[in-house]
Design a protein around this motif. Structure first.
Motif, PDB file in Angstrom:
ATOM      1  N   PRO A   1       0.839  -1.202   0.000  1.00  0.00           N
ATOM      2  CA  PRO A   1       0.000   0.000   0.000  1.00  0.00           C
ATOM      3  C   PRO A   1       0.881   1.261   0.000  1.00  0.00           C
ATOM      4  CG  PRO A   1      -0.779  -1.560   1.644  1.00  0.00           C
ATOM      5  CD  PRO A   1       0.537  -2.088   1.140  1.00  0.00           C
ATOM      6  N   PRO A   2       0.497   2.292  -0.743  1.00  0.00           N
ATOM      7  CA  PRO A   2       1.315   3.503  -0.828  1.00  0.00           C
ATOM      8  C   PRO A   2       1.655   4.066   0.556  1.00  0.00           C
ATOM      9  CG  PRO A   2      -0.454   3.584  -2.432  1.00  0.00           C
ATOM     10  CD  PRO A   2      -0.728   2.394  -1.557  1.00  0.00           C
ATOM     11  N   GLN A   3       2.949   4.358   0.731  1.00  0.00           N
ATOM     12  CA  GLN A   3       3.459   4.908   1.987  1.00  0.00           C
ATOM     13  C   GLN A   3       3.950   6.331   1.739  1.00  0.00           C
ATOM     14  OE1 GLN A   3       3.274   2.916   4.893  1.00  0.00           O
ATOM     15  NE2 GLN A   3       2.069   1.801   3.368  1.00  0.00           N
ATOM     16  N   ALA A   4       3.519   7.256   2.572  1.00  0.00           N
ATOM     17  CA  ALA A   4       3.943   8.652   2.426  1.00  0.00           C
ATOM     18  C   ALA A   4       5.441   8.766   2.705  1.00  0.00           C
ATOM     19  CB  ALA A   4       3.164   9.552   3.379  1.00  0.00           C
ATOM     20  N   VAL A   5       6.155   9.376   1.769  1.00  0.00           N
ATOM     21  CA  VAL A   5       7.586   9.598   1.900  1.00  0.00           C
ATOM     22  C   VAL A   5       7.908  11.029   1.487  1.00  0.00           C
ATOM     23  CG1 VAL A   5       8.273   7.181   1.543  1.00  0.00           C
ATOM     24  CG2 VAL A   5       8.023   8.694  -0.435  1.00  0.00           C
ATOM     25  N   ARG A   6       9.049  11.501   1.933  1.00  0.00           N
ATOM     26  CA  ARG A   6       9.525  12.837   1.532  1.00  0.00           C
ATOM     27  C   ARG A   6      10.761  12.648   0.671  1.00  0.00           C
ATOM     28  NH1 ARG A   6      12.971  16.602   3.976  1.00  0.00           N
ATOM     29  NH2 ARG A   6      13.009  15.361   5.880  1.00  0.00           N
ATOM     30  N   VAL A   7      10.737  13.186  -0.536  1.00  0.00           N
ATOM     31  CA  VAL A   7      11.860  13.112  -1.464  1.00  0.00           C
ATOM     32  C   VAL A   7      12.718  14.362  -1.306  1.00  0.00           C
ATOM     33  CG1 VAL A   7      12.506  13.156  -3.918  1.00  0.00           C
ATOM     34  CG2 VAL A   7      10.651  11.669  -3.132  1.00  0.00           C
ATOM     35  N   VAL A   8      14.025  14.139  -1.187  1.00  0.00           N
ATOM     36  CA  VAL A   8      14.990  15.238  -1.096  1.00  0.00           C
ATOM     37  C   VAL A   8      16.092  14.966  -2.123  1.00  0.00           C
ATOM     38  CG1 VAL A   8      16.655  16.447   0.357  1.00  0.00           C
ATOM     39  CG2 VAL A   8      14.537  15.556   1.365  1.00  0.00           C
ATOM     40  N   ASN A   9      16.245  15.861  -3.074  1.00  0.00           N
ATOM     41  CA  ASN A   9      17.326  15.765  -4.049  1.00  0.00           C
ATOM     42  C   ASN A   9      18.530  16.527  -3.517  1.00  0.00           C
ATOM     43  OD1 ASN A   9      16.238  14.498  -6.690  1.00  0.00           O
ATOM     44  ND2 ASN A   9      14.606  15.876  -6.035  1.00  0.00           N
ATOM     45  N   GLU A  10      19.698  15.920  -3.618  1.00  0.00           N
ATOM     46  CA  GLU A  10      20.940  16.551  -3.154  1.00  0.00           C
ATOM     47  C   GLU A  10      21.907  16.638  -4.329  1.00  0.00           C
ATOM     48  OE1 GLU A  10      24.600  15.668  -0.049  1.00  0.00           O
ATOM     49  OE2 GLU A  10      23.120  14.104  -0.419  1.00  0.00           O
ATOM     50  N   ARG A  11      22.422  17.811  -4.580  1.00  0.00           N
ATOM     51  CA  ARG A  11      23.375  18.001  -5.671  1.00  0.00           C
ATOM     52  C   ARG A  11      24.540  18.859  -5.175  1.00  0.00           C
ATOM     53  NH1 ARG A  11      23.255  17.385 -10.975  1.00  0.00           N
ATOM     54  NH2 ARG A  11      21.025  17.055 -11.042  1.00  0.00           N
ATOM     55  N   VAL A  12      25.754  18.398  -5.485  1.00  0.00           N
ATOM     56  CA  VAL A  12      26.965  19.143  -5.158  1.00  0.00           C
ATOM     57  C   VAL A  12      27.808  19.203  -6.422  1.00  0.00           C
ATOM     58  CG1 VAL A  12      29.091  19.175  -3.795  1.00  0.00           C
ATOM     59  CG2 VAL A  12      26.966  18.363  -2.754  1.00  0.00           C
ATOM     60  N   ASP A  13      28.179  20.373  -6.858  1.00  0.00           N
ATOM     61  CA  ASP A  13      29.097  20.574  -7.982  1.00  0.00           C
ATOM     62  C   ASP A  13      30.100  21.626  -7.544  1.00  0.00           C
ATOM     63  OD1 ASP A  13      27.918  18.919 -10.049  1.00  0.00           O
ATOM     64  OD2 ASP A  13      26.256  20.344 -10.044  1.00  0.00           O
ATOM     65  N   ARG A  14      31.345  21.196  -7.256  1.00  0.00           N
ATOM     66  CA  ARG A  14      32.338  22.179  -6.853  1.00  0.00           C
ATOM     67  C   ARG A  14      33.739  21.724  -7.225  1.00  0.00           C
ATOM     68  NH1 ARG A  14      31.488  21.401  -0.471  1.00  0.00           N
ATOM     69  NH2 ARG A  14      32.138  19.248  -0.367  1.00  0.00           N
ATOM     70  N   LYS A  15      34.618  22.706  -7.353  1.00  0.00           N
ATOM     71  CA  LYS A  15      36.028  22.446  -7.624  1.00  0.00           C
ATOM     72  C   LYS A  15      36.780  22.521  -6.306  1.00  0.00           C
ATOM     73  CE  LYS A  15      35.780  24.674 -12.100  1.00  0.00           C
ATOM     74  NZ  LYS A  15      36.227  25.797 -12.925  1.00  0.00           N
ATOM     75  N   ILE A  16      37.747  21.610  -6.150  1.00  0.00           N
ATOM     76  CA  ILE A  16      38.553  21.573  -4.939  1.00  0.00           C
ATOM     77  C   ILE A  16      40.021  21.578  -5.361  1.00  0.00           C
ATOM     78  CG2 ILE A  16      39.132  20.250  -2.862  1.00  0.00           C
ATOM     79  CD1 ILE A  16      36.360  18.826  -3.284  1.00  0.00           C
ATOM     80  N   GLU A  17      40.793  22.540  -4.843  1.00  0.00           N
ATOM     81  CA  GLU A  17      42.229  22.546  -5.122  1.00  0.00           C
ATOM     82  C   GLU A  17      42.927  21.849  -3.970  1.00  0.00           C
ATOM     83  OE1 GLU A  17      45.867  25.553  -6.126  1.00  0.00           O
ATOM     84  OE2 GLU A  17      43.816  26.220  -6.472  1.00  0.00           O
ATOM     85  N   HIS A  18      43.755  20.843  -4.319  1.00  0.00           N
ATOM     86  CA  HIS A  18      44.422  20.041  -3.302  1.00  0.00           C
ATOM     87  C   HIS A  18      45.866  19.814  -3.738  1.00  0.00           C
ATOM     88  CE1 HIS A  18      44.895  17.120  -0.131  1.00  0.00           C
ATOM     89  NE2 HIS A  18      45.318  16.235  -1.010  1.00  0.00           N
ATOM     90  N   ASP A  19      46.807  20.394  -3.024  1.00  0.00           N
ATOM     91  CA  ASP A  19      48.235  20.243  -3.330  1.00  0.00           C
ATOM     92  C   ASP A  19      48.555  20.552  -4.790  1.00  0.00           C
ATOM     93  OD1 ASP A  19      48.778  19.479  -0.702  1.00  0.00           O
ATOM     94  OD2 ASP A  19      48.516  17.337  -1.159  1.00  0.00           O
ATOM     95  N   GLY A  20      47.983  21.627  -5.290  1.00  0.00           N
ATOM     96  CA  GLY A  20      48.251  22.047  -6.660  1.00  0.00           C
ATOM     97  C   GLY A  20      47.424  21.332  -7.719  1.00  0.00           C
ATOM     98  N   TRP A  21      46.640  20.345  -7.317  1.00  0.00           N
ATOM     99  CA  TRP A  21      45.776  19.622  -8.245  1.00  0.00           C
ATOM    100  C   TRP A  21      44.356  20.153  -8.135  1.00  0.00           C
ATOM    101  CZ3 TRP A  21      47.601  16.090 -11.648  1.00  0.00           C
ATOM    102  CH2 TRP A  21      48.875  15.586 -11.412  1.00  0.00           C
ATOM    103  N   LEU A  22      43.685  20.228  -9.250  1.00  0.00           N
ATOM    104  CA  LEU A  22      42.292  20.657  -9.249  1.00  0.00           C
ATOM    105  C   LEU A  22      41.429  19.413  -9.378  1.00  0.00           C
ATOM    106  CD1 LEU A  22      40.409  23.090  -9.176  1.00  0.00           C
ATOM    107  CD2 LEU A  22      40.527  23.150 -11.672  1.00  0.00           C
TER     108      LEU A  22
END
Length: 139
Positions: free
Chosen positions: A69-90
């Motif tokens: 039987p249908p169960q009420a749920v909450r949908v949450v979309n998560e998106r991360v798009d980022r650049k990280i510089e680490h020891d001279g590497w991107l």
């Protein structure tokens, strides 16, 4: 991966498993199915590279083998798009996850998407935890 299910309250009513051809190597890809608001969605790994895989999510014609039987749920979309510089590497962090939480108790019932994609090793995931549905609380 795009938001094909909007954030907010929806109804989960099935779970299942299927396969589909990848269109590139004609191999069968494992597809994990779930039914939201009467529509079936499939989560699968993009097989472009054997050890690197982005999670993909799409609406499908397949049917869930296990329905309830249908169960009420909450949908949450998560998106991360980022650049990280680490020891001279991107590096790039690209992450897309769909979280499906029980609407009553807030516990995570299902998660699908790309868990973490550092610049080189993304990982597709699909976790279903039916015991977190409120209806299963005393079972």
């Amino acid at each position: 991966m795009e938001n094909i299910i909007s954030d907010g309250i929806h109804y989960l009513s099935g779970i299942g498993y299927s396969t589909k051809e990848d269109g590139w190597s004609n191999k069968g890809i494992n597809v994990y199915l779930f039914c939201i608001d009467g529509k079936t969605y499939g989560a699968y790994e993009d097989p472009d590279d054997g050890y690197r895989s982005f999670g993909c999510l799409e609406e499908m014609d397949a049917k869930c083998q296990y329905t309830f039987p249908p169960q009420a749920v909450r949908v949450v979309n998560e998106r991360v798009d980022r650049k990280i510089e680490h020891d001279g590497w991107l590096e790039y962090e690209n992450k897309f996850m769909i979280h499906i939480l029980d609407a009553v108790n807030g516990k995570e019932v299902l998660i699908a998407g790309t868990d973490y994609s550092e610049s080189y090793y993304p990982m597709a995931i699909f976790n279903y935890t039916p015991e977190n549905l409120e209806i299963n609380k005393n079972r």
